[in-house]
Design an enzyme around this catalytic site. Structure first.
Site, PDB file in Angstrom:
ATOM      1  N   MET A   1       0.871  -1.189   0.000  1.00  0.00           N
ATOM      2  CA  MET A   1       0.000   0.000   0.000  1.00  0.00           C
ATOM      3  C   MET A   1       0.896   1.224   0.000  1.00  0.00           C
ATOM      4  O   MET A   1       2.032   1.162   0.499  1.00  0.00           O
ATOM      5  CB  MET A   1      -0.870   0.092   1.270  1.00  0.00           C
ATOM      6  CG  MET A   1      -1.726  -1.103   1.586  1.00  0.00           C
ATOM      7  SD  MET A   1      -3.246  -1.124   0.627  1.00  0.00           S
ATOM      8  CE  MET A   1      -3.782  -2.812   0.975  1.00  0.00           C
TER       9      MET A   1
ATOM     10  N   ASP B   1       3.840   6.693  17.430  1.00  0.00           N
ATOM     11  CA  ASP B   1       3.075   6.253  16.257  1.00  0.00           C
ATOM     12  C   ASP B   1       3.148   4.724  16.200  1.00  0.00           C
ATOM     13  O   ASP B   1       4.221   4.161  15.957  1.00  0.00           O
ATOM     14  CB  ASP B   1       3.669   6.880  14.984  1.00  0.00           C
ATOM     15  CG  ASP B   1       2.867   6.535  13.723  1.00  0.00           C
ATOM     16  OD1 ASP B   1       1.933   5.706  13.807  1.00  0.00           O
ATOM     17  OD2 ASP B   1       3.195   7.101  12.659  1.00  0.00           O
TER      18      ASP B   1
ATOM     19  N   ASP C   1       3.317  -5.344  12.198  1.00  0.00           N
ATOM     20  CA  ASP C   1       4.043  -5.904  11.044  1.00  0.00           C
ATOM     21  C   ASP C   1       5.529  -6.089  11.375  1.00  0.00           C
ATOM     22  O   ASP C   1       6.149  -7.071  10.942  1.00  0.00           O
ATOM     23  CB  ASP C   1       3.897  -4.982   9.828  1.00  0.00           C
ATOM     24  CG  ASP C   1       2.445  -4.781   9.464  1.00  0.00           C
ATOM     25  OD1 ASP C   1       1.642  -5.715   9.674  1.00  0.00           O
ATOM     26  OD2 ASP C   1       2.097  -3.683   8.984  1.00  0.00           O
TER      27      ASP C   1
ATOM     28  N   SER D   1       9.855   0.403  16.833  1.00  0.00           N
ATOM     29  CA  SER D   1       9.188   1.098  15.722  1.00  0.00           C
ATOM     30  C   SER D   1       8.190   2.151  16.220  1.00  0.00           C
ATOM     31  O   SER D   1       7.976   3.151  15.540  1.00  0.00           O
ATOM     32  CB  SER D   1       8.470   0.090  14.814  1.00  0.00           C
ATOM     33  OG  SER D   1       7.264  -0.350  15.397  1.00  0.00           O
TER      34      SER D   1
HETATM   35  O1  RIB Z   1      -0.186  -2.435   9.620  1.00  0.00           O
HETATM   36  C1  RIB Z   1       0.001  -1.149   9.086  1.00  0.00           C
HETATM   37  C2  RIB Z   1      -0.342  -1.157   7.641  1.00  0.00           C
HETATM   38  O2  RIB Z   1      -1.715  -1.442   7.501  1.00  0.00           O
HETATM   39  C3  RIB Z   1      -0.128   0.147   6.945  1.00  0.00           C
HETATM   40  O3  RIB Z   1       1.123   0.228   6.340  1.00  0.00           O
HETATM   41  C4  RIB Z   1      -1.268   0.197   5.944  1.00  0.00           C
HETATM   42  O4  RIB Z   1      -0.836   0.232   4.629  1.00  0.00           O
HETATM   43  C5  RIB Z   1      -2.106  -1.036   6.232  1.00  0.00           C
HETATM   44  O5  RIB Z   1      -1.828  -2.070   5.368  1.00  0.00           O
END
Ligand code: RIB
Length: 307
Positions: free
Chosen positions: A14, A247, A253, A283
């Site tokens: 994204m 943030d 992720d 992060s």
């Molecule tokens: O987990 C965060 C991500 O969720 C962002 O980078 C956004 O693109 C969505 O996919």
């Protein structure tokens, strides 16, 4: 320790459009934000970047649009040193994610999948067939589930470990669960699994779910770390380093990408989870998604400190 393992991500990309604001608008209201940033995101891409910064060989399987966002995302992967042989292009827009971040670091995200939805099972299988010696395949729920099912089946035939990050939450196909070795939801995703006959987060529920679905679970708990099911069917909790969050976007992720590297590097499950917690905590101290992740030097120092 240096890592020579190979992690494959079959997942999303994204372009993140992040507005930092002290006030979230109500319906019909306009508010003034504090600042804005455009950055590379998508849960799959973020996990790939975190794994790569830790020194693993990383291959990304995805479909980008034929727009400028697609071009720059491809260039970003190449700059990170991620193998892009599994990336195809489709006519139309790449995925985008408008994001609102409040001063306490919490976020609200809308993903518009775009070309991520053009991924196909045959494309993912073909991309995997061209890869060698990978140990881990990661998937999320930002691409069609049938693509992840096909990729995980192929990966398991190859002898790889599969990790499903069920985010953003959607009903998960039983076929996908059956080919997932590890399932890594956050607290709210875990609670939402209730609609599939499961329940809110508690040791008892995590154990029951793990036994019912025949998958190991790691539930990420934000600043509280993570809870996971052991091989012996117990729950263990791993604490996260305490930091000041500005943030939290992409922290989950960072956890998944780092955990995957830990498993690939044959760390114990507990140490792989500690690595995930450490990278995720780091992060949240910086703004942005991939831009908030530790540099390769910092990430590999974290890896050494865990090992
Ligand atoms: O987990 C965060 C991500 O969720 C962002 O980078 C956004 O693109 C969505 O996919």
């Amino acid at each position: 320790m240096s890592v020579h393992e190979h992690v494959v991500v079959v997942g999303s990309t994204m372009m993140d459009m992040v507005a930092y604001t002290s006030k979230i608008p109500q319906a019909g209201e306009t508010v003034s934000g504090d600042s804005f940033a455009l950055g590379f995101g998508g849960k799959g891409a973020n996990q790939a970047v975190m794994a790569r910064r830790l020194g693993a060989t990383v291959s990304m399987i995805n479909t980008l649009g034929d727009d400028l966002f697609g071009d720059s995302t491809l260039a970003n992967f190449q700059e990170e040193g991620i193998d892009t042989s599994g990336i195809s292009r489709a006519h139309g827009a790449s995925g985008v994610a408008p994001i609102w971040v409040e001063p306490d670091g919490s976020n609200r995200i809308i993903c518009v999948a775009g070309a991520n939805d053009a991924m196909t099972p045959a494309g993912a299988i073909s991309a995997l067939e061209h890869l060698e010696n990978y140990q881990i395949v990661i998937g999320q729920l930002e691409i069609p589930q049938e693509v992840t099912i096909a990729a995980f089946k192929k990966a398991k035939d190859f002898g790889a470990i599969t990790i499903l990050n069920p985010a953003p939450f959607a009903l998960i196909s039983p076929d996908l669960i059956s080919v997932s070795d590890w399932i890594i939801p956050n607290e709210s995703e875990f609670a939402e699994m209730h609609s599939q006959g499961l329940g809110p987060t508690s040791d008892k529920n995590i154990l029951e779910i793990s036994a019912t679905l025949k998958a190991r679970f790691v539930v990420t708990l934000g600043e509280k770390g993570a809870a996971f099911t052991t091989r012996d069917g117990e729950i263990r909790r791993v604490a996260a380093p305490q930091v000041k969050a500005i943030d939290t976007t992409g922290a989950g992720d960072a956890f998944v990408g780092a955990f995957a590297v830990g498993l690939a590097a044959h760390l114990s499950d507990e140490k792989a989870i500690a690595l995930g917690c450490a990278c995720a905590s780091e992060s949240v101290t910086r703004k942005g998604t991939q831009s908030s992740y530790s540099t390769p030097a910092q990430a590999q120092e974290i890896l050494r400190s865990i090992d």
